[in-house]
Design an enzyme around this catalytic site. Structure first.
Site, mmCIF file in Angstrom:
data_model
loop_
_atom_site.group_PDB
_atom_site.id
_atom_site.type_symbol
_atom_site.label_atom_id
_atom_site.label_comp_id
_atom_site.label_asym_id
_atom_site.label_seq_id
_atom_site.Cartn_x
_atom_site.Cartn_y
_atom_site.Cartn_z
ATOM 1 C CB ILE A 115 -0.732 0.000 1.148
ATOM 2 C CG1 ILE A 115 -2.005 -0.999 1.187
ATOM 3 C CG2 ILE A 115 -1.795 1.175 1.391
ATOM 4 C CD1 ILE A 115 -2.488 -1.540 2.462
ATOM 5 C CB CYS A 116 1.462 4.066 -2.312
ATOM 6 S SG CYS A 116 2.158 5.628 -2.479
ATOM 7 C CG LEU A 117 -2.321 5.892 3.452
ATOM 8 C CD1 LEU A 117 -3.189 6.751 2.857
ATOM 9 C CD2 LEU A 117 -2.782 5.094 4.789
#
Length: 207
Positions: A115-117
Site C-alpha cells: 500500500i502507498c499511503l
C-alpha cells in the site's frame, strides 16, 4: 476489548503493592503500546467511517486487527476490501504495518497487497508521514481515503466527511504518484477499460 482493559487495570493495581519486580513479572507487564491501544481502539470504534468495519480476532491482542472497507461511491463501489493491520512493539514511534488481503486493481495498492499511503511512511521529508501524534483512527481514515477521489460522486465533495478526509489525507485515489504504475497508466490510457477491469476484479475477488 474489555478483557485487555480489565487486565490493564488489574496490573496497575498490583503494581503499587509490589516491593520488587522479578524478571518474570517484567515479561508479563503490559507494554506501553498495549496501553495506548486500549484508548485508541475505543476512539476508533466511536469514530469509524460509515464505510468501514473493524474486527479483532482476539480481544486480548489489540495489535492485530482486520479492517473491511466497503466503498459507497466511485470506481470501487460495491466491493468489499480486507486489510490486515499489525501494530509493532515500538508503536507509536513507528507506524502500523498494513497489507491489503483483497486482490484489487488500484493505482496505490499492488496486486500483492502493498500500500502507498503517506501516513504509513516511517520517514517522510514533506511532513505527511508517520508521527507519534498519529493514531489508529488516522490509519483507518487514511485507508478509507484511498477509495475516494477522482471518480467520487460530486455531491459528496461538500460533505463534512469528505472535507475531513481530504484535509487530513492528501492521498485519496491518486493516479499521479502511483505504486501500481500499470494501473495508473491504464486509467490514463482508457478510463472506461480501467473501470471494466476494476469491476471484474470486484466480481472475482471482492464480494
Amino acid at each position: 476489548m474489555l478483557t485487555l482493559a480489565s487486565k490493564l487495570k488489574r496490573d496497575d493495581g498490583l503494581k503499587g503493592s509490589r516491593t520488587s519486580a522479578t524478571m518474570s513479572d517484567s515479561t508479563r507487564r503490559v507494554s506501553v503500546r498495549d496501553k495506548l491501544l486500549v484508548k485508541e481502539v475505543a476512539d476508533l470504534e466511536a469514530n469509524l467511517p460509515c464505510t468501514c468495519k473493524v474486527h479483532f480476532p482476539d480481544p486480548n491482542k489489540l495489535h492485530c486487527f482486520q479492517l473491511t472497507v466497503i466503498p459507497d461511491e466511485g470506481y470501487y463501489q460495491g466491493g468489499k476490501f480486507q486489510f490486515e493491520t499489525e501494530v509493532p512493539d515500538a508503536y507509536n514511534m513507528v507506524p502500523p504495518k498494513v497489507k491489503c488481503l483483497t486482490r484489487i486493481w488500484h493505482p496505490n495498492i499492488t496486486e500483492t497487497g502493498e500500500i502507498c499511503l503517506s501516513l504509513l511512511r516511517e520517514h517522510s521529508i514533506d511532513g505527511t508521514g508517520w508521527a507519534p501524534t498519529r493514531t489508529l483512527k488516522d490509519v483507518v481514515w487514511g485507508l478509507n481515503s484511498l477509495f475516494t477521489g477522482e471518480d467520487c460522486d460530486t455531491r459528496q465533495a461538500d460533505s463534512p466527511v469528505f472535507t475531513l478526509s481530504f484535509s487530513l489525507f492528501k492521498d485519496l485515489l491518486n493516479f499521479d504518484d502511483p505504486l501500481n504504475i500499470e494501473a495508473a497508466e491504464h486509467h490514463l490510457r482508457d478510463k472506461e477499460d480501467f473501470r471494466n477491469k476494476v469491476d471484474d476484479y470486484i466480481k472475482r475477488y471482492a464480494r
